[in-house]
Design a protein around this motif. Structure first.
Motif, short mmCIF file in Angstrom:
data_model
loop_
_atom_site.label_atom_id
_atom_site.label_comp_id
_atom_site.label_asym_id
_atom_site.label_seq_id
_atom_site.Cartn_x
_atom_site.Cartn_y
_atom_site.Cartn_z
N THR A 102 -6.23 -6.97 -2.51
CA THR A 102 -4.90 -7.59 -2.44
C THR A 102 -4.84 -8.89 -3.23
O THR A 102 -3.76 -9.42 -3.42
CB THR A 102 -4.51 -7.90 -0.98
N GLY A 103 -5.98 -9.41 -3.65
CA GLY A 103 -6.00 -10.69 -4.34
C GLY A 103 -6.10 -11.87 -3.39
O GLY A 103 -6.16 -13.01 -3.80
N LYS A 104 -6.11 -11.62 -2.09
CA LYS A 104 -6.19 -12.68 -1.09
C LYS A 104 -7.50 -12.62 -0.31
O LYS A 104 -7.60 -13.10 0.80
CB LYS A 104 -5.01 -12.58 -0.12
N GLY A 105 -8.51 -11.98 -0.91
CA GLY A 105 -9.80 -11.86 -0.24
C GLY A 105 -9.88 -10.67 0.71
O GLY A 105 -10.88 -10.47 1.36
N HIS A 106 -8.80 -9.93 0.83
CA HIS A 106 -8.78 -8.74 1.69
C HIS A 106 -8.55 -7.52 0.82
O HIS A 106 -8.36 -7.61 -0.38
CB HIS A 106 -7.67 -8.86 2.74
N ALA A 107 -8.56 -6.38 1.46
CA ALA A 107 -8.33 -5.14 0.73
C ALA A 107 -7.57 -4.17 1.63
O ALA A 107 -7.41 -4.41 2.83
CB ALA A 107 -9.64 -4.53 0.27
N HIS A 108 -7.09 -3.11 1.01
CA HIS A 108 -6.39 -2.04 1.73
C HIS A 108 -7.05 -0.71 1.39
O HIS A 108 -7.59 -0.54 0.29
CB HIS A 108 -4.93 -1.97 1.30
N TRP A 109 -6.99 0.21 2.33
CA TRP A 109 -7.36 1.59 2.06
C TRP A 109 -6.12 2.30 1.54
O TRP A 109 -5.04 2.12 2.09
CB TRP A 109 -7.85 2.29 3.32
N GLN A 110 -6.28 3.08 0.51
CA GLN A 110 -5.20 3.93 0.04
C GLN A 110 -5.65 5.37 0.23
O GLN A 110 -6.62 5.82 -0.38
CB GLN A 110 -4.88 3.68 -1.43
N LEU A 111 -4.94 6.10 1.11
CA LEU A 111 -5.27 7.48 1.40
C LEU A 111 -4.25 8.36 0.69
O LEU A 111 -3.05 8.26 0.96
CB LEU A 111 -5.25 7.75 2.91
N ASP A 112 -4.72 9.20 -0.21
CA ASP A 112 -3.83 10.05 -1.01
C ASP A 112 -3.89 11.49 -0.54
O ASP A 112 -4.98 12.03 -0.31
CB ASP A 112 -4.22 9.98 -2.49
N ALA A 113 -2.72 12.10 -0.44
CA ALA A 113 -2.58 13.52 -0.13
C ALA A 113 -1.46 14.06 -0.99
O ALA A 113 -0.49 13.35 -1.29
CB ALA A 113 -2.28 13.72 1.35
N PRO A 114 -1.56 15.32 -1.42
CA PRO A 114 -0.53 15.87 -2.30
C PRO A 114 0.83 15.96 -1.60
O PRO A 114 0.92 16.25 -0.41
CB PRO A 114 -1.06 17.27 -2.65
N GLY A 115 1.87 15.69 -2.38
CA GLY A 115 3.22 15.84 -1.87
C GLY A 115 3.73 14.73 -0.97
O GLY A 115 4.77 14.88 -0.34
#
Length: 169
Positions: A102-115
């Motif tokens: 995120t640029g603020k020392g933290h992060a996010h999980w991005q979970l991808d699924a079709p559609g």
């Protein structure tokens, strides 16, 4: 009275503490046993070492909570709830898991699924530690790579896992 930081640290590493106590007790049992009982005790000691390693990995994954939103894993579905965003994704439908800073020392999980749009979950969301159990079931995921990336908080998105697709000839 215990300081909140110390209480949070002990809570995060509680499984490791219990596992190490069990390893110690099993080791003492093995050391004081003879014959068949010694072999049984050594087997339980080895099993408890495996559980201790899993507990250490789980503790390294946990970012301590206190983040935005809440995660729930139930019946093969990951759900994320927050006042501004949220969603659900079936674990079987996942095609990629990405760690996005995120640029603020933290992060996010991005979970991808079709559609469906990607499900974005802060690594420190309430209940996000449940994602560890989801991720380790994904075929081909490198657990140590994932744990290193979480610790370092990368400066660019890192694909932690991508579903292997069968190539038909």
């Amino acid at each position: 009275m215990m300081r909140p930081e110390v209480k949070a640290l002990l809570w995060r590493w509680r499984e490791v503490v219990v596992a190490l106590v069990v390893v110690t007790l099993m080791g003492l049992w093995a050391a004081s046993s003879f014959g068949v009982m010694r072999w049984i005790a050594l087997g339980f000691t080895a099993l408890s070492v495996i559980f201790a390693i899993a507990a250490i990995q789980r503790a390294r994954f946990d970012r301590g909570g206190g983040g935005f939103g809440a995660v729930e894993v139930d019946e093969g579905v990951v759900s994320f709830f927050s006042p501004l965003t949220g969603g659900q994704v079936e674990i079987e439908a996942l095609i990629a898991v990405t760690l996005v800073p995120t640029g603020k020392g933290h992060a996010h999980w991005q979970l991808d699924a079709p559609g469906q749009p990607p499900l974005i979950i802060p690594v420190n969301a309430h209940g996000a530690e449940a994602l560890f159990d989801v991720f380790v079931t994904l075929e081909g995921l490198e657990t140590e790579k994932m744990l290193r990336q979480i610790k370092q908080t990368p400066d660019h998105p890192v694909v932690i896992w991508r579903k292997r697709t069968a190539v038909l000839h």
